[in-house]
Design a protein around this motif. Sequence first.
Motif, PDB file in Angstrom:
ATOM      1  N   PRO A   4     -12.084  15.229   1.301  1.00  0.00           N
ATOM      2  CA  PRO A   4     -11.748  14.877   2.746  1.00  0.00           C
ATOM      3  C   PRO A   4     -11.279  13.399   2.761  1.00  0.00           C
ATOM      4  CG  PRO A   4     -13.854  15.842   2.402  1.00  0.00           C
ATOM      5  CD  PRO A   4     -13.305  15.803   1.312  1.00  0.00           C
ATOM      6  N   GLY A   5     -10.575  13.114   3.839  1.00  0.00           N
ATOM      7  CA  GLY A   5     -10.157  11.544   3.887  1.00  0.00           C
ATOM      8  C   GLY A   5      -9.574  11.707   5.391  1.00  0.00           C
ATOM      9  N   PRO A   6      -8.300  11.032   5.377  1.00  0.00           N
ATOM     10  CA  PRO A   6      -7.680  10.784   6.731  1.00  0.00           C
ATOM     11  C   PRO A   6      -7.741  12.516   7.486  1.00  0.00           C
ATOM     12  CG  PRO A   6      -6.273  10.237   4.977  1.00  0.00           C
ATOM     13  CD  PRO A   6      -7.158  11.131   4.364  1.00  0.00           C
ATOM     14  N   PHE A  48       0.605  18.839   4.550  1.00  0.00           N
ATOM     15  CA  PHE A  48       1.444  18.053   4.713  1.00  0.00           C
ATOM     16  C   PHE A  48       1.109  16.344   5.284  1.00  0.00           C
ATOM     17  CE2 PHE A  48       2.867  22.082   5.580  1.00  0.00           C
ATOM     18  CZ  PHE A  48       3.954  22.445   4.428  1.00  0.00           C
ATOM     19  N   GLY A  49       1.451  15.461   4.346  1.00  0.00           N
ATOM     20  CA  GLY A  49       0.720  14.002   4.896  1.00  0.00           C
ATOM     21  C   GLY A  49       1.628  13.549   5.633  1.00  0.00           C
ATOM     22  N   ILE A  50       1.302  12.889   6.505  1.00  0.00           N
ATOM     23  CA  ILE A  50       1.841  11.952   7.609  1.00  0.00           C
ATOM     24  C   ILE A  50       1.617  10.657   7.069  1.00  0.00           C
ATOM     25  CG2 ILE A  50       2.068  11.416   9.989  1.00  0.00           C
ATOM     26  CD1 ILE A  50       0.296  13.804  10.391  1.00  0.00           C
ATOM     27  N   PRO A  51       2.998  10.139   6.682  1.00  0.00           N
ATOM     28  CA  PRO A  51       2.862   8.578   5.951  1.00  0.00           C
ATOM     29  C   PRO A  51       2.844   7.642   7.191  1.00  0.00           C
ATOM     30  CG  PRO A  51       5.254   9.589   5.938  1.00  0.00           C
ATOM     31  CD  PRO A  51       4.155  10.426   6.696  1.00  0.00           C
ATOM     32  N   ASP A  59      -1.136   7.990   3.453  1.00  0.00           N
ATOM     33  CA  ASP A  59      -1.100   8.828   4.600  1.00  0.00           C
ATOM     34  C   ASP A  59      -2.064   8.618   5.651  1.00  0.00           C
ATOM     35  OD1 ASP A  59       0.883  10.369   3.531  1.00  0.00           O
ATOM     36  OD2 ASP A  59      -0.410  11.505   2.015  1.00  0.00           O
ATOM     37  N   ILE A  60      -1.585   8.628   6.896  1.00  0.00           N
ATOM     38  CA  ILE A  60      -2.659   8.367   8.031  1.00  0.00           C
ATOM     39  C   ILE A  60      -3.426   9.783   8.344  1.00  0.00           C
ATOM     40  CG2 ILE A  60      -1.484   6.387   8.962  1.00  0.00           C
ATOM     41  CD1 ILE A  60      -0.244   7.913  11.005  1.00  0.00           C
ATOM     42  N   HIS A 178      -1.353  15.598  21.735  1.00  0.00           N
ATOM     43  CA  HIS A 178      -2.528  16.139  21.484  1.00  0.00           C
ATOM     44  C   HIS A 178      -2.833  16.024  20.073  1.00  0.00           C
ATOM     45  CE1 HIS A 178      -3.102  18.166  25.139  1.00  0.00           C
ATOM     46  NE2 HIS A 178      -4.440  18.241  24.943  1.00  0.00           N
ATOM     47  N   ILE A 179      -1.939  16.256  19.087  1.00  0.00           N
ATOM     48  CA  ILE A 179      -2.067  16.166  17.524  1.00  0.00           C
ATOM     49  C   ILE A 179      -2.096  14.873  17.349  1.00  0.00           C
ATOM     50  CG2 ILE A 179      -0.980  16.651  15.532  1.00  0.00           C
ATOM     51  CD1 ILE A 179      -0.038  19.339  16.913  1.00  0.00           C
ATOM     52  N   GLU A 180      -1.304  13.836  17.846  1.00  0.00           N
ATOM     53  CA  GLU A 180      -1.127  12.523  17.567  1.00  0.00           C
ATOM     54  C   GLU A 180      -2.570  11.911  17.868  1.00  0.00           C
ATOM     55  OE1 GLU A 180       2.203  10.934  19.456  1.00  0.00           O
ATOM     56  OE2 GLU A 180       3.706  12.200  18.250  1.00  0.00           O
ATOM     57  N   ASN A 181      -3.101  12.400  18.952  1.00  0.00           N
ATOM     58  CA  ASN A 181      -4.508  11.844  19.577  1.00  0.00           C
ATOM     59  C   ASN A 181      -5.427  12.117  18.607  1.00  0.00           C
ATOM     60  OD1 ASN A 181      -5.803   9.944  21.298  1.00  0.00           O
ATOM     61  ND2 ASN A 181      -6.718  11.870  22.294  1.00  0.00           N
ATOM     62  N   TRP A 182      -5.447  13.511  18.177  1.00  0.00           N
ATOM     63  CA  TRP A 182      -6.404  13.740  16.996  1.00  0.00           C
ATOM     64  C   TRP A 182      -6.489  13.063  15.863  1.00  0.00           C
ATOM     65  CZ3 TRP A 182      -5.564  19.753  17.550  1.00  0.00           C
ATOM     66  CH2 TRP A 182      -6.223  20.179  18.535  1.00  0.00           C
ATOM     67  N   ILE A 183      -5.263  12.594  15.280  1.00  0.00           N
ATOM     68  CA  ILE A 183      -4.953  11.794  14.095  1.00  0.00           C
ATOM     69  C   ILE A 183      -5.379  10.396  14.433  1.00  0.00           C
ATOM     70  CG2 ILE A 183      -3.295  11.191  12.356  1.00  0.00           C
ATOM     71  CD1 ILE A 183      -2.031  14.207  12.496  1.00  0.00           C
ATOM     72  N   LEU A 184      -4.789   9.704  15.149  1.00  0.00           N
ATOM     73  CA  LEU A 184      -4.987   8.258  15.737  1.00  0.00           C
ATOM     74  C   LEU A 184      -5.322   8.427  16.996  1.00  0.00           C
ATOM     75  CD1 LEU A 184      -1.806   6.758  14.214  1.00  0.00           C
ATOM     76  CD2 LEU A 184      -3.997   6.537  13.223  1.00  0.00           C
TER      77      LEU A 184
END
Length: 189
Positions: A4-6, A48-51, A59-60, A178-184
Amino acid sequence: MPPPGPAEVCFVGRSNAGKSSAINVLTQQRRLAFSSKTPGRTRLINMFGIPDRLDPEQDIGYLVDLPGYGYASVAREDQSKWADVLGGYLRSRASLAGVVLLIDIRRGVTELDRKLSEWLAPTGTPVLALLTKADKLPYGQRIKAQAAVRKELAAIGALTTVPFSATHRIGIEEAAAHIENWILPKVAP
């Protein structure tokens, strides 16, 4: 699986619900995730990594394409293995920030979708239900279908429903936000 990471956001749903197509349109990529008219094509957990824009080597976060469920032509033994792997991922993945549940708006919540939602509810993981193929229904029927899904999946708690169409670009901005807010997660001032 890597450790587990980002933050990770996984896409889950019945076979041929549009998981890969949703990933492709949300990332503005044509063939990042392989989509097919043949159900049951995705058989692995694809990450799929989000750079990071500032450091492309990092990856963020990750978008995770999970195999679909409910495809009858897959051997029961394989279905059981998938259920164990997916179950372990959804229940215990420390970096899982959100689940995107894809439901064909014309079919509504199936028994398998209901079971998945009952299984996810105790985890407290937020769920975004993308009601795919929304372009196939007139606007009024979309709103009714959205309310019906919200009611049927109310046990999840942290649930948002969005009518969605990859081909007609319906609901893309709302889903992406929604997805962007979960990631960042946006920090309130």
